[in-house]
Design an enzyme around this catalytic site. Structure first.
Site, PDB file in Angstrom:
ATOM      1  N   GLU A 184      27.103  69.872  20.334  1.00 51.49           N
ATOM      2  CA  GLU A 184      26.105  70.585  21.109  1.00 51.49           C
ATOM      3  C   GLU A 184      26.723  71.919  21.508  1.00 51.49           C
ATOM      4  O   GLU A 184      27.721  71.959  22.229  1.00 51.49           O
ATOM      5  CB  GLU A 184      25.662  69.792  22.337  1.00 51.49           C
ATOM      6  CG  GLU A 184      24.817  68.585  21.951  1.00 51.49           C
ATOM      7  CD  GLU A 184      24.149  67.910  23.133  1.00 51.49           C
ATOM      8  OE1 GLU A 184      23.126  67.247  22.914  1.00 51.49           O
ATOM      9  OE2 GLU A 184      24.651  68.062  24.270  1.00 51.49           O
TER      10      GLU A 184
ATOM     11  N   GLU B 253      27.059  74.856  23.647  1.00 48.04           N
ATOM     12  CA  GLU B 253      26.694  75.125  25.031  1.00 48.04           C
ATOM     13  C   GLU B 253      27.614  76.182  25.636  1.00 48.04           C
ATOM     14  O   GLU B 253      28.665  76.515  25.088  1.00 48.04           O
ATOM     15  CB  GLU B 253      26.791  73.850  25.886  1.00 48.04           C
ATOM     16  CG  GLU B 253      25.964  72.688  25.364  1.00 48.04           C
ATOM     17  CD  GLU B 253      25.900  71.526  26.345  1.00 48.04           C
ATOM     18  OE1 GLU B 253      26.053  71.762  27.568  1.00 48.04           O
ATOM     19  OE2 GLU B 253      25.693  70.378  25.904  1.00 48.04           O
TER      20      GLU B 253
ATOM     21  N   ASP C  99      29.692  69.788  23.751  1.00 47.32           N
ATOM     22  CA  ASP C  99      29.522  68.425  24.256  1.00 47.32           C
ATOM     23  C   ASP C  99      29.254  67.509  23.060  1.00 47.32           C
ATOM     24  O   ASP C  99      28.105  67.315  22.653  1.00 47.32           O
ATOM     25  CB  ASP C  99      28.379  68.361  25.262  1.00 47.32           C
ATOM     26  CG  ASP C  99      28.435  67.110  26.113  1.00 47.32           C
ATOM     27  OD1 ASP C  99      29.550  66.651  26.414  1.00 47.32           O
ATOM     28  OD2 ASP C  99      27.371  66.596  26.485  1.00 47.32           O
TER      29      ASP C  99
ATOM     30  N   ARG D 227      24.873  60.420  18.059  1.00 48.44           N
ATOM     31  CA  ARG D 227      23.414  60.318  18.078  1.00 48.44           C
ATOM     32  C   ARG D 227      22.892  58.913  17.786  1.00 48.44           C
ATOM     33  O   ARG D 227      21.727  58.627  18.083  1.00 48.44           O
ATOM     34  CB  ARG D 227      22.808  61.303  17.069  1.00 48.44           C
ATOM     35  CG  ARG D 227      23.169  62.753  17.312  1.00 48.44           C
ATOM     36  CD  ARG D 227      22.696  63.257  18.645  1.00 48.44           C
ATOM     37  NE  ARG D 227      22.921  64.701  18.791  1.00 48.44           N
ATOM     38  CZ  ARG D 227      22.730  65.380  19.906  1.00 48.44           C
ATOM     39  NH1 ARG D 227      22.324  64.754  20.997  1.00 48.44           N
ATOM     40  NH2 ARG D 227      22.967  66.682  19.958  1.00 48.44           N
TER      41      ARG D 227
END
Length: 417
Positions: free
Chosen positions: A198, A200, A232, A236
């Protein structure tokens, strides 16, 4: 603002991420030096422990650079932060009178190893990027119900784990966990098969708020010490099985990587920008009195083991629906006390176009659309040996404000006993 000239020649290049305009804070070590605080300037690091010992830096009655983290400086507050920045620029600017005293305290970056720049007190991760939330919601629900009813009213977040926040360059071990196939009667346990990133930004809280006392958006902005790139890592396949009813747990807490340099608010000041237009009016406590987001170009590269790196994402921090001060304000709105060293993850930063998607989940549309990475290879999710690198820089007039890179290589899962 234009480039500020330094007597450190490498800091005057238009390509360096660390000009005098930046001066980010990190912790480094060498073969001969114990871990200590440092400031990046061009291709050098100013040894802050040595500078304080030499009397070139004095922020408080007691030393604050005799420890290998920046938390003690954070706790001094914004006025001291401004004093420190002004003093560093005074020491490093072209023509500085104390150049001869400072020059021996510079360490080549090539001789240094970067460490965690702070002691992370707590970690909170948000879900505050509208394009990411819309893509994920569309995949798992429908385009009509992509955003949950609260999403346009509050920055959604959850409390993560400070203990698994690591500095760039730390290898990431593939997590084990429970997963359940849609057609299976029982869950199974083993290595994640749908490992993801992720993209970020992380905001670092520098000063505290009191238990039971909310803060304004302006106060929240002033409490933020600086920003880092943040990845992060996410499993999934573990995440959806465990999410109900309390949200993320093992699918998210196994690792979070941050870049080694903390870029201050002062360095980012010229790049402030507004959050996007609101689809629904926010409640008054979340209103921003002035721009509190930043124009920072971001990208991600993926390099398979033995292969070459491919850029798989290019986006910008200005795509966020909620700014870090809004996130911090909401976090404290219940009276939750915030602590120096708290780390707030922005949530995945995706743009409206396919090449701007900040997670492999979005890039491959849940694994249904594998994408090419060069050398005849494709990816839906991360494979062992892959190295993922986050890049970020704000672009000024002839200079950059960079963060360094945020790098992690995936190692095979540990066999469960």
């Amino acid at each position: 603002m234009t480039l500020m000239k330094s007597w450190v020649e490498s800091a005057n290049s238009a390509d360096t991420p660390f000009p005098l305009n930046n001066l980010p804070y990190g912790v480094f070590t060498t073969n001969s030096l114990e871990p200590r605080c440092g400031v990046a300037i061009g291709d050098m690091i100013l040894d802050m422990f040595a500078a304080e010992e030499a009397g070139l830096i004095e922020l408080a009655e007691d030393p604050v650079f005799d420890v290998p983290y920046w938390n003690d400086v954070m706790e001094l507050g914004p006025e001291a932060w401004d004093v420190l920045r002004a003093r560093l620029q005074e020491l490093l600017i072209e023509g500085a009178s104390e150049q001869a005293s400072v020059a021996p305290l510079l360490i080549p970056m090539t001789d240094a190893r970067m460490e965690m720049p702070l002691v992370v007190a707590e970690f909170t991760d948000f879900y505050a990027g509208k394009h990411h939330a819309t893509n994920v919601g569309t995949m798992f629900r429908s385009a009509e119900n992509a955003l949950p009813p609260n999403w346009l009213h509050i920055p959604i977040g959850y409390n993560g784990r400070a203990s698994s926040v690591v500095v760039s360059g730390t290898d990431i071990i593939r997590p084990n966990g429970q997963t359940k196939a849609p057609d299976a009667d029982m869950p199974s346990f083993g290595p994640s098969k749908r490992l993801d990133i992720e993209l970020e930004m992380g905001a670092i809280v520098g000063t505290a708020s009191e238990l039971g006392h909310p803060i304004t958006v302006t106060q929240a902005d002033e409490m933020i010490f600086g920003y880092v790139l943040l990845n992060d890592w996410s499993a999934r396949d573990i995440q959806p099985w465990e999410n109900q009813p309390l949200g993320p747990f093992q699918g998210k807490v196994f690792a979070t990587s941050i870049s080694p340099w903390i870029v201050t608010r002062a360095a980012l000041e010229p790049f402030r920008t507004l959050t996007p237009p609101r689809e629904k009016e926010l409640l008054p406590y979340l209103h921003e009195p002035n721009p509190m987001l930043y124009n920072i170009d971001l990208s991600v590269t993926l390099q398979p083991e033995g292969g070459t790196a491919t850029t798989i994402c290019e986006t910008n921090y200005n795509e966020m629906y909620y700014s870090a001060p809004q996130q911090l304000t909401h976090h404290a709105s219940s009276g939750c006390p915030m602590t120096p060293g708290d780390l707030l993850g922005s949530g995945t930063i995706s743009g409206p176009e396919k090449h701007q998607r900040g997670s492999l989940l979005e890039m491959s549309w849940g694994g249904k659309e594998p994408f090419e990475i060069g050398g005849g290879q494709t990816r839906s999710f991360i494979e062992d040996g892959d190295t993922l690198t986050l890049h970020g820089a704000a672009k000024g007039d002839g200079y950059l404000i960079g963060f360094g890179t945020c790098v992690g290589t995936i190692k095979p899962a540990v066999k469960f006993p």
